[in-house]
Design an enzyme around this catalytic site. Structure first.
Site, PDB file in Angstrom:
ATOM      1  N   ASP A  44      -2.661   4.529  -7.395  1.00 34.57           N
ATOM      2  CA  ASP A  44      -2.513   3.629  -6.254  1.00 34.57           C
ATOM      3  C   ASP A  44      -1.642   2.431  -6.611  1.00 34.57           C
ATOM      4  O   ASP A  44      -0.894   1.925  -5.767  1.00 34.57           O
ATOM      5  CB  ASP A  44      -3.892   3.162  -5.781  1.00 34.57           C
ATOM      6  CG  ASP A  44      -3.878   2.654  -4.347  1.00 34.57           C
ATOM      7  OD1 ASP A  44      -3.148   3.236  -3.518  1.00 34.57           O
ATOM      8  OD2 ASP A  44      -4.604   1.686  -4.060  1.00 34.57           O
ATOM      9  N   CYS A 135      -1.589   4.770   6.015  1.00 32.11           N
ATOM     10  CA  CYS A 135      -2.144   3.960   4.928  1.00 32.11           C
ATOM     11  C   CYS A 135      -2.873   2.743   5.481  1.00 32.11           C
ATOM     12  O   CYS A 135      -3.843   2.269   4.879  1.00 32.11           O
ATOM     13  CB  CYS A 135      -1.039   3.545   3.968  1.00 32.11           C
ATOM     14  SG  CYS A 135      -1.660   2.797   2.436  1.00 32.11           S
ATOM     15  N   TYR A 139      -7.275   3.974   5.995  1.00 28.38           N
ATOM     16  CA  TYR A 139      -8.074   3.117   5.109  1.00 28.38           C
ATOM     17  C   TYR A 139      -9.009   2.221   5.920  1.00 28.38           C
ATOM     18  O   TYR A 139     -10.152   1.976   5.518  1.00 28.38           O
ATOM     19  CB  TYR A 139      -7.167   2.276   4.215  1.00 28.38           C
ATOM     20  CG  TYR A 139      -6.822   2.959   2.920  1.00 28.38           C
ATOM     21  CD1 TYR A 139      -7.139   2.384   1.696  1.00 28.38           C
ATOM     22  CD2 TYR A 139      -6.187   4.198   2.909  1.00 28.38           C
ATOM     23  CE1 TYR A 139      -6.834   3.006   0.497  1.00 28.38           C
ATOM     24  CE2 TYR A 139      -5.880   4.840   1.728  1.00 28.38           C
ATOM     25  CZ  TYR A 139      -6.200   4.240   0.527  1.00 28.38           C
ATOM     26  OH  TYR A 139      -5.905   4.879  -0.648  1.00 28.38           O
ATOM     27  N   TYR A 163     -11.576  -2.793   2.447  1.00 27.13           N
ATOM     28  CA  TYR A 163     -10.963  -2.106   3.585  1.00 27.13           C
ATOM     29  C   TYR A 163     -11.851  -2.109   4.823  1.00 27.13           C
ATOM     30  O   TYR A 163     -11.364  -1.877   5.932  1.00 27.13           O
ATOM     31  CB  TYR A 163     -10.567  -0.685   3.173  1.00 27.13           C
ATOM     32  CG  TYR A 163      -9.499  -0.723   2.105  1.00 27.13           C
ATOM     33  CD1 TYR A 163      -8.203  -1.102   2.421  1.00 27.13           C
ATOM     34  CD2 TYR A 163      -9.797  -0.449   0.776  1.00 27.13           C
ATOM     35  CE1 TYR A 163      -7.225  -1.182   1.447  1.00 27.13           C
ATOM     36  CE2 TYR A 163      -8.830  -0.524  -0.206  1.00 27.13           C
ATOM     37  CZ  TYR A 163      -7.542  -0.892   0.137  1.00 27.13           C
ATOM     38  OH  TYR A 163      -6.572  -0.991  -0.830  1.00 27.13           O
ATOM     39  N   GLU A 205      -2.535  11.395   2.419  1.00 25.65           N
ATOM     40  CA  GLU A 205      -3.691  10.552   2.105  1.00 25.65           C
ATOM     41  C   GLU A 205      -4.849  11.405   1.569  1.00 25.65           C
ATOM     42  O   GLU A 205      -5.490  11.045   0.579  1.00 25.65           O
ATOM     43  CB  GLU A 205      -4.132   9.756   3.341  1.00 25.65           C
ATOM     44  CG  GLU A 205      -3.202   8.638   3.749  1.00 25.65           C
ATOM     45  CD  GLU A 205      -3.142   7.507   2.740  1.00 25.65           C
ATOM     46  OE1 GLU A 205      -4.116   7.332   1.967  1.00 25.65           O
ATOM     47  OE2 GLU A 205      -2.121   6.805   2.706  1.00 25.65           O
TER      48      GLU A 205
END
Length: 220
Positions: A44, A135, A139, A163, A205
């Site tokens: 990441d 993204c 998330y 998140y 993802e």
């Protein structure tokens, strides 16, 4: 149907698979192996550097001054996340950001970021928005879904809280509002391309979490 409604409908099966993935389940019950989480954090860190570049391109091409500032802020925020939260995680693993940066970018990360950058540089602004949106949105949805459950592991609880937090959710709502505004202006053909990019990066993802779960390495 608004563009965001169409986009989410297109990935409902993908999102269901994300929530069902053992990596995500392991975050909430604390059973996720630390090595799998470390793999995720290192990759990441690599990913966010290129994601910040993609957001900077979105900023340069954004239609309004407020949108330019917002995407520029998000690009800075992506790098800050790498330097802040990831550094905390890596320290917990007995390592450092410098050591993580020296580790190789692995196949799924390379494929995802290559597709992302090719789309934001080569497509329209709407297509770029479709590519970077998962993204943000996935998330936020995952963080929101997991927040009520929490985690007995403090590292995983920190990730979930980041998140699921209202500050991040607010950022995502702003990007979704822009997406719907853009959706009212683009042609049917361009709209189809936006959906295609959104579905593709949503699949990436899932692949990203799965790669960490499997401990992906270069095969040769």
């Amino acid at each position: 149907m608004s563009l965001t409604e169409e986009l989410w409908a297109a990935i409902e099966p993908v999102y269901a698979e994300i929530l069902a993935h053992p990596f995500i389940g392991g975050l909430t019950d604390g059973t996720l192996p630390r090595e799998a989480f470390r793999h995720f954090v290192v990759q990441d860190s690599h990913y966010l550097r290129d994601y910040a570049r993609a957001l900077a391109v979105c900023a340069a091409r954004a239609p309004g001054e407020e949108d330019v500032r917002a995407f520029a802020d998000d690009a800075v925020g992506a790098l800050a996340a790498e330097q802040g939260m990831h550094a905390e995680f890596l320290t917990a693993f007995g390592g450092s950001a410098e050591q993580a940066a020296a580790e190789p970018v692995l196949p799924t990360t390379r494929a995802y970021t290559s597709y992302l950058l090719a789309t934001v540089y080569g497509g329209s602004f709407a297509e770029a928005l479709g590519a970077v949106l998962p993204c943000y949105w996935i998330y936020a949805r995952v963080g929101g879904a997991l927040l009520a459950q929490g985690s007995p592991d403090p590292l995983y609880a920190t990730w979930i809280a980041t998140y699921g937090d209202e500050a991040f959710q607010s950022v995502v709502r702003r990007v979704l509002a822009l997406t719907d505004r853009i959706g009212e202006e683009i042609s049917p053909a361009e709209r189809r391309r936006v959906v295609e990019h959104f579905v593709t990066t949503s699949r990436y993802e899932w692949m990203f979490w799965d790669a960490a779960w499997r401990g992906e390495r270069w095969p040769v």
